[in-house]
Design a protein around this motif. Structure first.
Motif, mmCIF file in Angstrom:
data_model
loop_
_atom_site.group_PDB
_atom_site.id
_atom_site.type_symbol
_atom_site.label_atom_id
_atom_site.label_comp_id
_atom_site.label_asym_id
_atom_site.label_seq_id
_atom_site.Cartn_x
_atom_site.Cartn_y
_atom_site.Cartn_z
ATOM 1 N N SER A 1 -14.838 -44.235 32.932
ATOM 2 C CA SER A 1 -14.803 -44.143 34.402
ATOM 3 C C SER A 1 -15.542 -42.893 34.871
ATOM 4 C CB SER A 1 -13.356 -44.111 34.899
ATOM 5 O OG SER A 1 -12.687 -45.302 34.598
ATOM 6 N N TYR A 2 -15.330 -41.791 34.150
ATOM 7 C CA TYR A 2 -16.029 -40.540 34.483
ATOM 8 C C TYR A 2 -17.535 -40.692 34.263
ATOM 9 C CZ TYR A 2 -17.832 -35.827 34.038
ATOM 10 O OH TYR A 2 -18.609 -34.699 34.164
ATOM 11 N N PHE A 3 -17.910 -41.276 33.114
ATOM 12 C CA PHE A 3 -19.337 -41.481 32.815
ATOM 13 C C PHE A 3 -19.981 -42.372 33.872
ATOM 14 C CE2 PHE A 3 -18.527 -40.909 27.985
ATOM 15 C CZ PHE A 3 -18.632 -39.533 28.118
ATOM 16 N N LYS A 4 -19.254 -43.418 34.281
ATOM 17 C CA LYS A 4 -19.786 -44.365 35.288
ATOM 18 C C LYS A 4 -20.031 -43.657 36.606
ATOM 19 C CE LYS A 4 -20.474 -48.823 36.401
ATOM 20 N NZ LYS A 4 -21.173 -48.624 37.670
ATOM 21 N N SER B 1 -25.899 -47.701 33.070
ATOM 22 C CA SER B 1 -24.740 -47.936 33.939
ATOM 23 C C SER B 1 -24.208 -49.361 33.783
ATOM 24 C CB SER B 1 -25.113 -47.662 35.395
ATOM 25 O OG SER B 1 -23.992 -47.791 36.236
ATOM 26 N N GLU B 2 -25.117 -50.321 33.597
ATOM 27 C CA GLU B 2 -24.708 -51.711 33.408
ATOM 28 C C GLU B 2 -23.914 -51.874 32.114
ATOM 29 O OE1 GLU B 2 -28.339 -53.896 33.551
ATOM 30 O OE2 GLU B 2 -28.542 -53.744 35.739
ATOM 31 N N VAL B 3 -24.379 -51.222 31.053
ATOM 32 C CA VAL B 3 -23.662 -51.281 29.771
ATOM 33 C C VAL B 3 -22.317 -50.573 29.890
ATOM 34 C CG1 VAL B 3 -23.757 -50.729 27.312
ATOM 35 C CG2 VAL B 3 -25.848 -51.350 28.514
ATOM 36 N N LEU B 4 -22.295 -49.473 30.645
ATOM 37 C CA LEU B 4 -21.044 -48.754 30.889
ATOM 38 C C LEU B 4 -20.026 -49.656 31.573
ATOM 39 C CD1 LEU B 4 -21.891 -45.135 32.113
ATOM 40 C CD2 LEU B 4 -20.207 -45.745 30.379
ATOM 41 N N HIS C 1 9.126 -54.965 23.788
ATOM 42 C CA HIS C 1 8.793 -53.752 23.046
ATOM 43 C C HIS C 1 8.254 -52.728 24.041
ATOM 44 C CE1 HIS C 1 6.752 -51.082 20.201
ATOM 45 N NE2 HIS C 1 7.370 -51.707 19.217
ATOM 46 N N PRO C 2 8.613 -51.441 23.902
ATOM 47 C CA PRO C 2 8.084 -50.438 24.838
ATOM 48 C C PRO C 2 6.559 -50.380 24.814
ATOM 49 C CG PRO C 2 9.136 -49.387 22.943
ATOM 50 C CD PRO C 2 9.486 -50.838 22.872
ATOM 51 N N ILE C 3 5.978 -50.146 25.970
ATOM 52 C CA ILE C 3 4.522 -50.004 26.076
ATOM 53 C C ILE C 3 4.154 -48.566 25.754
ATOM 54 C CG2 ILE C 3 2.546 -50.146 27.645
ATOM 55 C CD1 ILE C 3 4.104 -52.237 29.225
ATOM 56 N N PRO C 4 3.086 -48.340 24.996
ATOM 57 C CA PRO C 4 2.678 -46.964 24.683
ATOM 58 C C PRO C 4 2.426 -46.141 25.950
ATOM 59 C CG PRO C 4 1.447 -48.548 23.369
ATOM 60 C CD PRO C 4 2.226 -49.342 24.364
ATOM 61 N N VAL C 5 2.765 -44.875 25.894
ATOM 62 C CA VAL C 5 2.454 -43.959 26.988
ATOM 63 C C VAL C 5 1.061 -43.396 26.710
ATOM 64 C CG1 VAL C 5 3.133 -41.893 28.240
ATOM 65 C CG2 VAL C 5 4.887 -43.393 27.263
ATOM 66 N N GLY C 6 0.062 -44.059 27.238
ATOM 67 C CA GLY C 6 -1.314 -43.656 26.992
ATOM 68 C C GLY C 6 -1.850 -42.741 28.078
ATOM 69 N N PHE C 7 -3.153 -42.856 28.320
ATOM 70 C CA PHE C 7 -3.813 -42.028 29.337
ATOM 71 C C PHE C 7 -3.869 -42.795 30.649
ATOM 72 C CE2 PHE C 7 -5.171 -40.600 25.218
ATOM 73 C CZ PHE C 7 -5.261 -39.227 25.328
ATOM 74 N N THR C 8 -3.842 -42.063 31.756
ATOM 75 C CA THR C 8 -3.891 -42.671 33.087
ATOM 76 C C THR C 8 -4.962 -41.982 33.928
ATOM 77 O OG1 THR C 8 -2.323 -41.150 34.146
ATOM 78 C CG2 THR C 8 -1.393 -43.022 32.925
ATOM 79 N N GLU C 9 -5.116 -42.450 35.159
ATOM 80 C CA GLU C 9 -6.120 -41.859 36.055
ATOM 81 C C GLU C 9 -5.800 -40.398 36.377
ATOM 82 O OE1 GLU C 9 -4.086 -43.590 40.178
ATOM 83 O OE2 GLU C 9 -5.925 -44.496 39.380
ATOM 84 N N GLU C 10 -4.562 -39.987 36.117
ATOM 85 C CA GLU C 10 -4.202 -38.582 36.345
ATOM 86 C C GLU C 10 -4.783 -37.665 35.261
ATOM 87 O OE1 GLU C 10 -0.001 -38.251 36.716
ATOM 88 O OE2 GLU C 10 0.126 -39.534 38.488
ATOM 89 N N ASP C 11 -5.265 -38.258 34.185
ATOM 90 C CA ASP C 11 -5.806 -37.472 33.075
ATOM 91 C C ASP C 11 -7.313 -37.250 33.171
ATOM 92 O OD1 ASP C 11 -3.375 -37.120 31.472
ATOM 93 O OD2 ASP C 11 -3.465 -39.293 31.218
ATOM 94 N N VAL C 12 -7.927 -37.735 34.228
ATOM 95 C CA VAL C 12 -9.373 -37.556 34.378
ATOM 96 C C VAL C 12 -9.703 -37.168 35.817
ATOM 97 C CG1 VAL C 12 -9.732 -40.030 34.820
ATOM 98 C CG2 VAL C 12 -11.633 -38.633 34.028
ATOM 99 N N ASN C 13 -10.645 -36.265 35.964
ATOM 100 C CA ASN C 13 -11.100 -35.825 37.281
ATOM 101 C C ASN C 13 -12.505 -36.375 37.511
ATOM 102 O OD1 ASN C 13 -11.774 -34.558 39.642
ATOM 103 N ND2 ASN C 13 -11.727 -32.477 38.819
ATOM 104 N N LEU C 14 -12.590 -37.478 38.251
ATOM 105 C CA LEU C 14 -13.870 -38.129 38.470
ATOM 106 C C LEU C 14 -14.829 -37.301 39.315
ATOM 107 C CD1 LEU C 14 -12.729 -41.831 39.088
ATOM 108 C CD2 LEU C 14 -13.465 -40.757 36.952
ATOM 109 N N SER C 15 -14.298 -36.341 40.051
ATOM 110 C CA SER C 15 -15.149 -35.507 40.907
ATOM 111 C C SER C 15 -15.583 -34.215 40.202
ATOM 112 C CB SER C 15 -14.416 -35.162 42.211
ATOM 113 O OG SER C 15 -13.226 -34.441 41.931
ATOM 114 N N ALA C 16 -15.224 -34.068 38.935
ATOM 115 C CA ALA C 16 -15.649 -32.884 38.173
ATOM 116 C C ALA C 16 -17.167 -32.870 38.055
ATOM 117 C CB ALA C 16 -15.017 -32.902 36.780
#
Length: 205
Positions: A45-48, A57-60, A83-98
Motif C-alpha cells: 500500500s505504501y509502495f503503491k 504500479s500495475e504489477v503492484l 480458531h482465533p485469527i492471527p493478530v497481524g499488521f493493520t493500516e495503523e502500522d503503516v504511514n502512507l503519507s511518509a
C-alpha cells in the motif's frame, strides 16, 4: 491470472470447506500466510502510494489484491474452524503519507523477490497439506505467484535490471566424482562449488 478469476476460484473454495479438522501443518502454514500477507498489504500500500512508474504500479496493484485476498480467505478458514485469527499488521502500522524512501526500481526488485519467496513457501505448503480447501487455496497461490514472478521478471528484463545468476564454464565431457569431499575447504584441499550450490547461494543473497 486475472484477479476476478482468482476471486471466483476463492468463492468456489469457500463452498468446499471440509468438516475435517485442520492439522498442525495446515494451521501453521495458514497462520504464517495470514501474518505475512497482512504485512505485505502494509508494504505494498505504501509502495503503491509512492510509485510513479505506470507499469510497475500495475504489477503492484495485482500483488496488493493478492495479499488482501489471502488475508481474507485464511481468516475465513480460521473463523469456520472457531480458531482465533492471527493478530497481524493493520493500516495503523503503516504511514502512507511518509516521505518517499524507495525508488520504483527497488520496488520492482522487491516484488520479484516476494514472488520468488512465495513460490518456495507455497510449494512446500501444497506438498504438506491434505484438506481440500487448504490444498486448493495453495494451488491458487502457486498459480498467482507464478504470474507475479513472470510479470516482474519481464519488467526487470525490459528495464535491464534483471540480475542473472553467475555463469560457469562449459565442460567438454562429464566428470565423475572420484571421492566424496563435501568438507573440502574446511579440511584439506578446496573443491569447486557445484552448480546447485552456486544457485542456492545466489538465491539467498
Amino acid at each position: 491470472m486475472n484477479i476476478n478469476k482468482i476471486k471466483e476460484s476463492i468463492g468456489v473454495l469457500r463452498c468446499k470447506m471440509e468438516k475435517t479438522h485442520l492439522t498442525s501443518t495446515e494451521k501453521g502454514f495458514l497462520w504464517i500466510n495470514n501474518i505475512v500477507d497482512s504485512m505485505a498489504v502494509c508494504c505494498l500500500s505504501y509502495f503503491k502510494e509512492k510509485c510513479e512508474d505506470k507499469k510497475i504500479s500495475e504489477v503492484l496493484s495485482y500483488a496488493l489484491d493478492l495479499s488482501k485476498i489471502h488475508v481474507e480467505l485464511t481468516s475465513k478458514i480460521f473463523i469456520k474452524e472457531n480458531h482465533p485469527i492471527p493478530v497481524g499488521f493493520t493500516e495503523e502500522d503503516v504511514n502512507l503519507s511518509a516521505p518517499r524512501l524507495f525508488s520504483d526500481e527497488f520496488i520492482l526488485l522487491y516484488l520479484h523477490q516476494v514472488a520468488n519467496l512465495g513460490l518456495v513457501f507455497y510449494s512446500k505448503a501444497i506438498a504438506m497439506t491434505a484438506r481440500k480447501d487448504v490444498h486448493d487455496f495453495y494451488k491458487e497461490c502457486i498459480s498467482s505467484s507464478t504470474e507475479l514472478n513472470s510479470r516482474t521478471k519481464e519488467l526487470l528484463l525490459t528495464k535491464g535490471l534483471y540480475v542473472r545468476p553467475p555463469y560457469i564454464p562449459d565442460e567438454s565431457q562429464p566428470e565423475m566424482i572420484q571421492k566424496i569431499g563435501y568438507l573440502k575447504g574446511f579440511l584439506g584441499e578446496k573443491r569447486a562449488l557445484t552448480a546447485l550450490e552456486i544457485s542456492n547461494l545466489f538465491f539467498n543473497l
